[in-house]
Design an enzyme around this catalytic site. Structure first.
Site, PDB file in Angstrom:
ATOM      1  CD  GLU A  76      -3.047  -0.636  -0.141  1.00 53.32           C
ATOM      2  OE1 GLU A  76      -2.863   0.266  -0.992  1.00 53.32           O
ATOM      3  OE2 GLU A  76      -3.857  -1.545  -0.296  1.00 53.32           O
ATOM      4  CG  HIS A  84      -4.053   0.417   5.579  1.00 48.52           C
ATOM      5  ND1 HIS A  84      -5.424   0.471   5.459  1.00 48.52           N
ATOM      6  CD2 HIS A  84      -3.658  -0.666   4.878  1.00 48.52           C
ATOM      7  CE1 HIS A  84      -5.822  -0.551   4.722  1.00 48.52           C
ATOM      8  NE2 HIS A  84      -4.780  -1.261   4.352  1.00 48.52           N
ATOM      9  CG  HIS A  97      -6.747  -5.277   6.439  1.00 52.67           C
ATOM     10  ND1 HIS A  97      -6.239  -6.285   5.649  1.00 52.67           N
ATOM     11  CD2 HIS A  97      -6.416  -4.112   5.822  1.00 52.67           C
ATOM     12  CE1 HIS A  97      -5.613  -5.751   4.597  1.00 52.67           C
ATOM     13  NE2 HIS A  97      -5.706  -4.433   4.682  1.00 52.67           N
ATOM     14  CE1 TYR A 151     -19.376  11.970  24.101  1.00 54.47           C
ATOM     15  CE2 TYR A 151     -17.501  13.298  23.415  1.00 54.47           C
ATOM     16  CZ  TYR A 151     -18.093  12.441  24.321  1.00 54.47           C
ATOM     17  OH  TYR A 151     -17.395  12.049  25.429  1.00 54.47           O
ATOM     18  CG  HIS A 178      -8.654  -2.523   1.844  1.00 52.48           C
ATOM     19  ND1 HIS A 178      -7.904  -2.108   0.764  1.00 52.48           N
ATOM     20  CD2 HIS A 178      -7.763  -2.876   2.792  1.00 52.48           C
ATOM     21  CE1 HIS A 178      -6.629  -2.240   1.044  1.00 52.48           C
ATOM     22  NE2 HIS A 178      -6.519  -2.706   2.269  1.00 52.48           N
ATOM     23  CE1 TYR A 228      -9.839  16.434  28.534  1.00 55.39           C
ATOM     24  CE2 TYR A 228      -9.528  15.026  26.616  1.00 55.39           C
ATOM     25  CZ  TYR A 228      -9.516  15.203  27.986  1.00 55.39           C
ATOM     26  OH  TYR A 228      -9.171  14.158  28.786  1.00 55.39           O
TER      27      TYR A 228
END
Ligand SMILES: [Zn+2]
Length: 211
Positions: free
Chosen positions: A69, A88, A90, A109, A151, A204
């Site tokens: 990737e 990244h 899975h 939220y 994916h 925050y």
């Protein structure tokens, strides 16, 4: 930097966000980015296994093949000056939603942690392709995380710790959203409330665990 990247990769494995050889991690460097290699399980990863590429994908340093990737990482570093690190995965719940080609709406939220009122699911393209990279860049507009159809997911951060923490948070939100769907359609928060929550979260700062 190499040690920190290996530590993040091991943490992804320990947190079960990356199982086997799935997923990849990178961090921006002065010349491009440093990324995990393809096919090396994270518990066995050594600093010398990492590969440095420039933003066009040329290998600058490293003996292993970069993650399949690498185009996704390169495209995101080109498109997003704010991205200093990319995770990244899975991971199970995010991928389950992505396989239904559903993003995560404003059911909670904390979705605002990813930068807005939802976390989008990028359109499908074959793994490792420039098309997938382009879909991810589009889905990440004004956001720091997205799902990838059929994916997994991607999270950006100002450093490795924030990218890791956001990936962990997105996975948890995906699990909560799936559970919430089972309880009946969740009541969604409106854009105004999500903007208010996003502003409070920004004030925050990052969660304590990131420091
Ligand atoms: Zn992948």
């Amino acid at each position: 930097m190499r040690d920190a990247l290996c530590a993040t990769a091991r943490a992804l494995h320990t947190a079960r966000l990356c199982v086997g050889t799935s997923g990849n991690v990178s961090v921006r460097t002065a010349r491009g980015f440093l990324v995990t290699p393809t096919g090396v399980p994270y518990p066995a990863l050594e600093p010398a296994d990492l590969v440095e590429l420039n933003l066009e994908g040329a290998v600058l340093d490293g003996v292993r093949l970069p993650s399949s990737e690498w185009r996704l990482h390169a495209a995101l570093y080109r498109a997003r000056a704010d991205a200093q690190a990319i995770v990244h995965t899975h991971s199970r719940s995010a991928t389950a939603l992505a396989c239904a080609r559903r993003g995560i709406p404003a059911f909670h939220y904390l979705v605002a942690r990813a930068g807005g009122a939802d976390i989008r699911c990028a359109a499908y393209a074959t793994y490792g392709t420039p098309e997938l990279a382009a879909h991810a860049v589009a889905a990440l507009a004004d956001r720091r995380a997205c799902l990838l159809a059929n994916h997994g997911m991607v999270a950006l951060g100002r450093d490795l710790d924030t990218a890791f923490a956001l990936a962990e948070e997105v996975e948890e939100l995906a699990a909560q959203y799936l559970a919430s769907l089972a309880a009946g359609p969740p009541v969604l928060l409106d854009d105004e409330e999500m903007a208010r929550a996003g502003a409070k979260l920004a004030a925050y700062g990052q969660p304590r665990s990131l420091r």
